[in-house]
Design an enzyme around this catalytic site. Sequence first.
Site, mmCIF file in Angstrom:
data_model
loop_
_atom_site.group_PDB
_atom_site.id
_atom_site.type_symbol
_atom_site.label_atom_id
_atom_site.label_comp_id
_atom_site.label_asym_id
_atom_site.label_seq_id
_atom_site.Cartn_x
_atom_site.Cartn_y
_atom_site.Cartn_z
ATOM 1 N N ASP A 69 36.295 -42.806 62.119
ATOM 2 C CA ASP A 69 35.924 -41.406 61.937
ATOM 3 C C ASP A 69 34.860 -41.093 63.000
ATOM 4 O O ASP A 69 33.735 -41.565 62.911
ATOM 5 C CB ASP A 69 35.354 -41.204 60.526
ATOM 6 C CG ASP A 69 34.839 -39.783 60.289
ATOM 7 O OD1 ASP A 69 34.921 -38.940 61.212
ATOM 8 O OD2 ASP A 69 34.360 -39.520 59.168
ATOM 9 N N LYS B 104 32.482 -29.995 65.209
ATOM 10 C CA LYS B 104 31.167 -30.496 65.620
ATOM 11 C C LYS B 104 31.051 -30.588 67.126
ATOM 12 O O LYS B 104 30.196 -29.956 67.717
ATOM 13 C CB LYS B 104 30.890 -31.830 64.946
ATOM 14 C CG LYS B 104 30.476 -31.581 63.504
ATOM 15 C CD LYS B 104 30.657 -32.716 62.578
ATOM 16 C CE LYS B 104 30.351 -32.249 61.163
ATOM 17 N NZ LYS B 104 31.040 -33.041 60.150
ATOM 18 N N TRP C 113 29.206 -40.340 54.999
ATOM 19 C CA TRP C 113 30.611 -40.054 55.314
ATOM 20 C C TRP C 113 31.487 -41.277 55.115
ATOM 21 O O TRP C 113 32.590 -41.176 54.589
ATOM 22 C CB TRP C 113 30.750 -39.481 56.725
ATOM 23 C CG TRP C 113 30.267 -38.064 56.793
ATOM 24 C CD1 TRP C 113 29.212 -37.593 57.508
ATOM 25 C CD2 TRP C 113 30.812 -36.921 56.091
ATOM 26 N NE1 TRP C 113 29.061 -36.238 57.302
ATOM 27 C CE2 TRP C 113 30.026 -35.803 56.440
ATOM 28 C CE3 TRP C 113 31.871 -36.745 55.205
ATOM 29 C CZ2 TRP C 113 30.268 -34.523 55.939
ATOM 30 C CZ3 TRP C 113 32.117 -35.470 54.700
ATOM 31 C CH2 TRP C 113 31.321 -34.378 55.067
#
Length: 359
Positions: free
Chosen positions: A171, A195, A101
């Site tokens: 993030d 999530k 990511w």
Amino acid sequence: MTERIFNFSAGPAVLPEPVLAQAQRDLMALPGVGMSVLEISHRSKTFEAILADAKQSLKQLLKLPDNYHILFLQGGASLQFSMLALNFLHQNAAYVQSGSWASKAMSEAKREGQVDVLWSGKSDKYVRMPAQAELALHSAVDYVHITSNETIEGIAFQSDPDFGDVPLFCDASSDILSRPLEIEKYAMIYAGTQKNIGPAGATLVLLRDDQLSRAKSGLHTMLDYRTFTESDSLYNTPPVFTIYCVGLVARWLLEQGGLESMYQRNRAKAAKLYDVIDASSGFYSGHAAADSRSLMNVTFRLANEELESRFVKEAQALGLDGLKGHRSVGGIRASIYNAFPEAGVDALVSFMKDFQSRV
Ligand SMILES: *Cc1c(COP(=O)(O)O)cnc(C)c1O
């Protein structure tokens, strides 16, 4: 009532059952409103109250100071990779390349300016996070970007790194609300809701107010954070149902005792799985180095892919779903977010021990 199985999916992921039950009750008509939350105007008093309530619960959970904006945006965490660079990358920014990511965030930022790789775990296949001592900045940057939990590799920062006065962007898509944060260390934290905070459809952004004056001018309206701070996330139609669910999840977390209590539970849940891995004499081999293990995504391998597919298949037959690792790294991944029940972890522990004894 349809039987629920244990959902180890990395996202969209399991939601707390009381939240689903309440959403189901409110789906035909919100009490006193006579309309479903799917049908109400985002300009109505009802939705204003839903939004204010969700923000209030999040603020309480995160102990968020008054100088942080709570925004609900769209386009997922992936759009934030671009948007934060569009707004704040003037010259160069430092990125910690901790995994898949982080690498995606870097690729987007490179379109906007210079990306300095502050640290990279790529050559080690992303098995660990850097220590604070490895993160010294040697020149001025617009901001530092980190990924607190690498969802695919299953590695996480164990504490909040410190960059002094340099704005820190994070993030936190897969571990926000899983533990208390030293929030003042961050200029901005963002996370896709699907999530650990709710269903898919929104991106939660916590943005410190001092950043707004640093943002570039002339940006497209929908890509400018000021559009959303000035309109309280209501410049255009927001995902009303997702925001409503996020509010329910935040309230559920408060009822569970808040983030300190979730952190303890998350540590206990993850430890059960890592203990099986560690005691398996190498039958299961964890991907993450011991000091970087994620509490949210537990990743491990078996001797070969054939054994791994058999593991996934047999687990699935027992109602343990979503254990196949991400296609880019393979292996097994058990995602055990806040809402994932301890009973599901226990079921996986039994299965892992049984599987090892049989093959
Ligand atoms: C899932 C994930 C993303 C991407 O989120 P989208 O909302 O699907 O864009 C980004 N970063 C991390 C750490 C993630 O886990």
